[in-house]
Scaffold this motif. Structure first.
Motif, PDB file in Angstrom:
ATOM      1  N   TRP A 425      62.890   5.718  -0.891  1.00  0.00           N
ATOM      2  CA  TRP A 425      62.632   4.757   0.379  1.00  0.00           C
ATOM      3  C   TRP A 425      63.749   5.239   1.255  1.00  0.00           C
ATOM      4  N   GLY A 426      65.174   4.859   0.708  1.00  0.00           N
ATOM      5  CA  GLY A 426      66.082   4.940   1.765  1.00  0.00           C
ATOM      6  C   GLY A 426      66.549   6.246   2.237  1.00  0.00           C
ATOM      7  N   SER A 427      66.558   7.630   1.345  1.00  0.00           N
ATOM      8  CA  SER A 427      66.824   8.688   1.715  1.00  0.00           C
ATOM      9  C   SER A 427      65.909   9.337   2.531  1.00  0.00           C
ATOM     10  N   LEU A 428      64.362   8.931   2.316  1.00  0.00           N
ATOM     11  CA  LEU A 428      63.479   9.412   3.159  1.00  0.00           C
ATOM     12  C   LEU A 428      63.551   8.831   4.652  1.00  0.00           C
ATOM     13  N   ALA A 429      63.765   7.514   4.748  1.00  0.00           N
ATOM     14  CA  ALA A 429      64.026   6.655   5.930  1.00  0.00           C
ATOM     15  C   ALA A 429      65.329   7.399   6.759  1.00  0.00           C
ATOM     16  N   GLY A 430      66.246   7.779   5.944  1.00  0.00           N
ATOM     17  CA  GLY A 430      67.555   8.458   6.740  1.00  0.00           C
ATOM     18  C   GLY A 430      67.202   9.816   7.250  1.00  0.00           C
ATOM     19  N   CYS A 431      66.461  10.678   6.494  1.00  0.00           N
ATOM     20  CA  CYS A 431      65.816  12.019   6.969  1.00  0.00           C
ATOM     21  C   CYS A 431      65.155  11.702   8.076  1.00  0.00           C
ATOM     22  N   ILE A 432      64.077  10.940   8.306  1.00  0.00           N
ATOM     23  CA  ILE A 432      63.273  10.474   9.452  1.00  0.00           C
ATOM     24  C   ILE A 432      64.169  10.041  10.661  1.00  0.00           C
ATOM     25  N   VAL A 433      65.001   9.395  10.462  1.00  0.00           N
ATOM     26  CA  VAL A 433      65.904   8.635  11.805  1.00  0.00           C
ATOM     27  C   VAL A 433      66.767   9.698  12.288  1.00  0.00           C
ATOM     28  N   ALA A 434      67.191  10.657  11.178  1.00  0.00           N
ATOM     29  CA  ALA A 434      68.311  11.769  11.674  1.00  0.00           C
ATOM     30  C   ALA A 434      67.347  12.900  12.433  1.00  0.00           C
ATOM     31  N   ILE A 435      66.079  13.105  12.025  1.00  0.00           N
ATOM     32  CA  ILE A 435      65.138  13.931  12.829  1.00  0.00           C
ATOM     33  C   ILE A 435      64.625  13.446  14.074  1.00  0.00           C
ATOM     34  N   VAL A 436      64.452  12.383  14.158  1.00  0.00           N
ATOM     35  CA  VAL A 436      63.874  11.442  15.265  1.00  0.00           C
ATOM     36  C   VAL A 436      65.123  11.526  16.515  1.00  0.00           C
ATOM     37  N   LEU A 437      66.267  11.245  15.944  1.00  0.00           N
ATOM     38  CA  LEU A 437      67.303  11.120  16.737  1.00  0.00           C
ATOM     39  C   LEU A 437      67.810  12.513  17.351  1.00  0.00           C
ATOM     40  N   SER A 438      67.812  13.485  16.452  1.00  0.00           N
ATOM     41  CA  SER A 438      67.950  14.976  17.025  1.00  0.00           C
ATOM     42  C   SER A 438      66.970  15.109  18.015  1.00  0.00           C
ATOM     43  N   ILE A 439      65.618  14.972  17.862  1.00  0.00           N
ATOM     44  CA  ILE A 439      64.538  15.363  18.793  1.00  0.00           C
ATOM     45  C   ILE A 439      64.581  14.711  20.034  1.00  0.00           C
ATOM     46  N   LEU A 440      64.708  13.198  19.972  1.00  0.00           N
ATOM     47  CA  LEU A 440      64.496  12.486  21.223  1.00  0.00           C
ATOM     48  C   LEU A 440      65.863  12.906  22.217  1.00  0.00           C
ATOM     49  N   GLN A 441      66.933  13.304  21.578  1.00  0.00           N
ATOM     50  CA  GLN A 441      68.121  13.826  22.350  1.00  0.00           C
ATOM     51  C   GLN A 441      67.849  14.973  22.683  1.00  0.00           C
ATOM     52  N   ARG A 442      67.149  15.778  22.206  1.00  0.00           N
ATOM     53  CA  ARG A 442      66.884  17.108  22.636  1.00  0.00           C
ATOM     54  C   ARG A 442      68.183  18.117  22.128  1.00  0.00           C
ATOM     55  N   ILE A 443      68.703  17.706  21.198  1.00  0.00           N
ATOM     56  CA  ILE A 443      69.777  18.257  20.364  1.00  0.00           C
ATOM     57  C   ILE A 443      69.193  19.560  19.653  1.00  0.00           C
ATOM     58  N   LEU A 444      68.101  19.187  18.931  1.00  0.00           N
ATOM     59  CA  LEU A 444      67.407  20.099  18.159  1.00  0.00           C
ATOM     60  C   LEU A 444      65.973  20.180  18.284  1.00  0.00           C
ATOM     61  N   THR A 445      65.205  21.222  18.201  1.00  0.00           N
ATOM     62  CA  THR A 445      63.747  21.218  18.474  1.00  0.00           C
ATOM     63  C   THR A 445      63.120  20.820  16.921  1.00  0.00           C
ATOM     64  N   PRO A 446      61.929  20.471  16.770  1.00  0.00           N
ATOM     65  CA  PRO A 446      61.274  19.999  15.498  1.00  0.00           C
ATOM     66  C   PRO A 446      61.636  21.102  14.485  1.00  0.00           C
ATOM     67  N   THR A 447      61.156  22.335  14.920  1.00  0.00           N
ATOM     68  CA  THR A 447      61.320  23.447  14.262  1.00  0.00           C
ATOM     69  C   THR A 447      63.017  23.598  13.730  1.00  0.00           C
ATOM     70  N   GLU A 448      63.704  23.320  14.458  1.00  0.00           N
ATOM     71  CA  GLU A 448      65.145  23.416  14.256  1.00  0.00           C
ATOM     72  C   GLU A 448      65.699  22.465  13.161  1.00  0.00           C
ATOM     73  N   ALA A 449      65.052  21.140  13.481  1.00  0.00           N
ATOM     74  CA  ALA A 449      65.451  19.968  12.588  1.00  0.00           C
ATOM     75  C   ALA A 449      64.698  20.274  11.118  1.00  0.00           C
ATOM     76  N   ILE A 450      63.600  20.606  10.902  1.00  0.00           N
ATOM     77  CA  ILE A 450      63.294  20.982   9.688  1.00  0.00           C
ATOM     78  C   ILE A 450      64.096  22.057   9.066  1.00  0.00           C
ATOM     79  N   GLU A 451      64.453  23.290   9.851  1.00  0.00           N
ATOM     80  CA  GLU A 451      65.205  24.215   9.259  1.00  0.00           C
ATOM     81  C   GLU A 451      66.505  23.935   8.699  1.00  0.00           C
TER      82      GLU A 451
END
Length: 656
Positions: A425-451
């Motif tokens: 649960w913890g590792s998955l939650a960390g991944c979700i938070v990292a992806i959301v932070l990256s996308i909301l700040q427009r640092i990474l696109t969803p595709t770039e975050a998954i890559e």
């Protein structure tokens, strides 16, 4: 004719000598390979309708065991021993039927070959995957009835795949947890969070000394689980230590030596419930072995295993001194042996790792490079890591509370928790938070975050192969009876004062050979507690009673010896994870850590285990141990600063 011979040869090579009796699953041996002179067990199952009489005999008719089985019940006939291959097959009679058990046989010494070959090959050739495979194959060779080709297939289908798919034992969860955490690290590296951490810590970790102490403190802070500790501290602090030119070997040592020692001692961790359950088992067995001593039985039944565990903590000399030694080497900035050479190499700028090293985590290429133009914001790394910690802690409490009665203590709650599910649960939650932070700040696109996530996962592949092979070798040692054989040859009548020291050594050897501290504790604690009590270690069984400190010392010696052997072993999962989290060559990590662990173990055995057994107060033993370790570093340790390599600012004691 040639075709016929070829078909015959292939049939022989691909056929496995079965370890199953003629009557199907009514009889099963454990381990699968019967080791000569070492106790093994046979599981028998009675008829569904009526109770059955059973007996187990050798081929010569010698009775090994007998009794009655209830209708439809299974019964484990334990402590069976055969001395030679000539006593096989065994004949098992159950009611009116009989079966032959012709399991593969191996002399007792053969059980040492798989781990010994793997360890020696790894240390000599510095190539761990081939070494581990060779060790697993040697064990599989015996399981396959000494058919060399069939042994190759058994490596995969009998050992590697079950190790990868062991959900009940938590190994599958550890694989997924590690991969998810690797993916999270890939995201926070790409969104600039990793460099943000480095820049934020720069004003504090200005010297190698401060960087190593900061890593040590981080290891103490994440105390609730050794796996989470290793992976979080290693991955988080690696960019900081890299900037300070601290070798990957030194980082792996600090990470490895602040994981299990902390989790094993802190009363609020995923380890403690398991340790307490083993102590309770030891008390139960001791009471069953002394039915005529009513006073002792009453004391054992009324004793609190948790209280006894707390009283053993001051006697955990290896874990405590190991933590102290990490701090001393960091604060004094002194090292010796292989570690000193690694630190000098890194300080000179000749590489954070040895040239030609096979890193357990791939940090080459652009996987860990931030996206061009990405801001270096420390919270983009800190928030996902903090999420992992909080979700794991919350999950431990929630799953533990669901498994306990209302009003249960926090200790009982954590003891009943499901640590493997909460790590996921913890590792998955960390991944979700990292992806959301990256996308909301427009640092990474969803595709770039998954890559980025997939890049981090791919970087963990070498470590996953090593981990699966290490687990496979651990399973092999079970099937060839390594631990029982070692326990047999290392046991015997001893003076009472020597028991804690000998127990520590025995526990260390078993953990080193099998690569697991938990299995070592499970084997030895139920044996050591009754043994010590029978020799007088538990007289009165109250604090202050005669020789009570020896009982505490014996229990703690099992725990401490298991941690020490696990630390030193190249086939241990926590050793592999430390190499992985630190992006170090696994064998280099073992070679550099081994002299340090041995030094601490020798001091702990002599001053701690033997000293307290002879009456030395444990606090004096601990203080004396720390002083001796300080003297060792002062005399034999080399201060890396004294070489003043190029790029060294002697005024600020910082590598530029």
């Amino acid at each position: 004719m040639r075709r016929s011979l070829l078909v015959t040869a292939l049939t022989v090579l691909l056929t496995v000598v079965p370890a199953q009796p003629a009557v199907g699953q009514e009889v099963e041996t454990s381990p699968k390979v019967i080791p000569g002179g070492v106790p093994f067990s046979v599981t028998v199952r009675g008829a569904e309708e009526v109770s059955s009489w059973y007996e187990v005999r050798t081929s010569a008719g010698r009775l090994l065991g007998s009794g009655t089985i209830g209708a439809g019940e299974s019964h484990v006939v334990q402590d069976l021993v055969v001395e030679s291959r000539g006593e096989l097959p065994l004949t098992v009679r159950i009611g009116g039927s009989s079966a032959e058990v012709d399991a593969p046989y191996a002399p007792g010494w053969y059980s040492l070959l798989p781990p010994l070959v793997a360890i020696v090959l790894a240390l000599i050739f510095r190539e761990v995957i081939t070494a581990l495979f060779a060790g697993v194959w040697l064990g599989a060779l015996a399981v396959a009835g000494y058919n060399p080709i069939a042994a190759v297939w058994r490596v995969v289908d009998t050992f590697a795949v079950p190790a990868l798919g062991d959900v009940e034992g938590g190994q599958t969860q550890i694989i997924v947890f590690s991969l998810l955490l690797g993916g999270m690290v890939g995201i926070i590296a790409k969104n600039g969070g990793t460099l943000g951490i480095v820049e934020a810590v720069r004003p504090l970790a200005t010297t190698p000394r401060r960087g190593k102490i900061a890593t040590w403190l981080a290891g103490l802070a994440i105390f609730f689980d050794d796996y989470a500790n290793t992976l979080l501290v290693g991955n988080t602090m690696r960019p900081v230590t890299d900037r300070l030119r601290i070798s990957r070997e030194k980082l792996a040592y600090v990470v490895d030596s602040t994981a299990a020692p902390v989790a094993a001692m802190v009363p609020i961790s995923t380890w403690v419930g398991y340790e307490i359950s083993l102590i309770a088992d030891g008390f139960r067995i001791a009471a069953e072995q002394n039915p005529g001593n009513a006073t002792l039985v009453e004391s054992l039944q009324s004793a609190s295993p948790f209280t006894v565990f707390l009283e053993t903590i001051p006697f955990l000399f290896y874990p405590i001194l190991a933590l102290a030694f990490v701090f001393l080497t960091s604060f004094m900035d002194r090292d010796f042996g292989e570690m000193a050479r690694a630190e000098r190499r890194a300080a000179r700028g000749d590489g954070l790792h040895r040239a030609g090293a096979m890193l357990a985590t791939d940090t080459s290429g652009t996987v860990m490079d931030p996206k061009e133009g990405a801001p270096h914001r420390w919270w983009n790394a800190a928030l996902p890591v903090l999420t992992v910690i909080l979700v794991v802690l919350g999950g431990l409490y929630a799953t533990g509370r669901a498994g306990t009665e209302p009003g249960a203590s926090l200790m009982d709650v954590l003891g009943a928790a499901d640590p493997f599910a909460t790590l996921l649960w913890g590792s998955l939650a960390g991944c979700i938070v990292a992806i959301v932070l990256s996308i909301l700040q427009r640092i990474l696109t969803p595709t770039e975050a998954i890559e980025s996530f997939l890049g981090g996962v791919r970087a963990m592949m070498i470590a996953m192969i090593i981990l699966v092979l290490a687990w496979s070798l651990g399973a092999v040692t079970e099937e060839v009876g390594t631990a029982p054989f070692l326990a047999k040859i290392l046991s015997g009548a001893l003076p009472l004062a020597l028991i804690p020291m000998v127990v520590f050594a025995t526990s260390a050897v078993i953990a080193f050979s099998t690569g697991t501290s938990w299995a070592t504790m499970a084997i030895l604690v139920p044996l050591v507690v009754p043994l010590t009590i029978s020799l007088g270690g538990g007289v009165g069984f109250e604090p202050g009673a005669a020789n009570y400190h020896l009982l505490l010392g014996s229990i703690s010696s099992v725990l401490a010896g298991a941690i020490f052997g696990d630390h030193c072993s190249p086939i241990s999962d926590t050793t592999v994870l430390s190499s992985m989290a630190s992006a170090s060559d696994h064998v280099d990590h073992v070679r550099t850590q081994l002299p340090y662990a041995l030094t601490v173990a020798l001091v702990g055995m002599i001053v701690g285990d033997l000293g307290t057994a002879l009456g030395l107060p444990n606090w004096i033993a601990l203080l004396t141990g720390v002083v001796i370790l300080w003297i060792v570093l002062r005399i034999w340790g080399q201060r890396i600063l004294e070489e003043a390599p190029a790029g060294w600012d002697t005024a600020t004691e910082a590598r530029t």
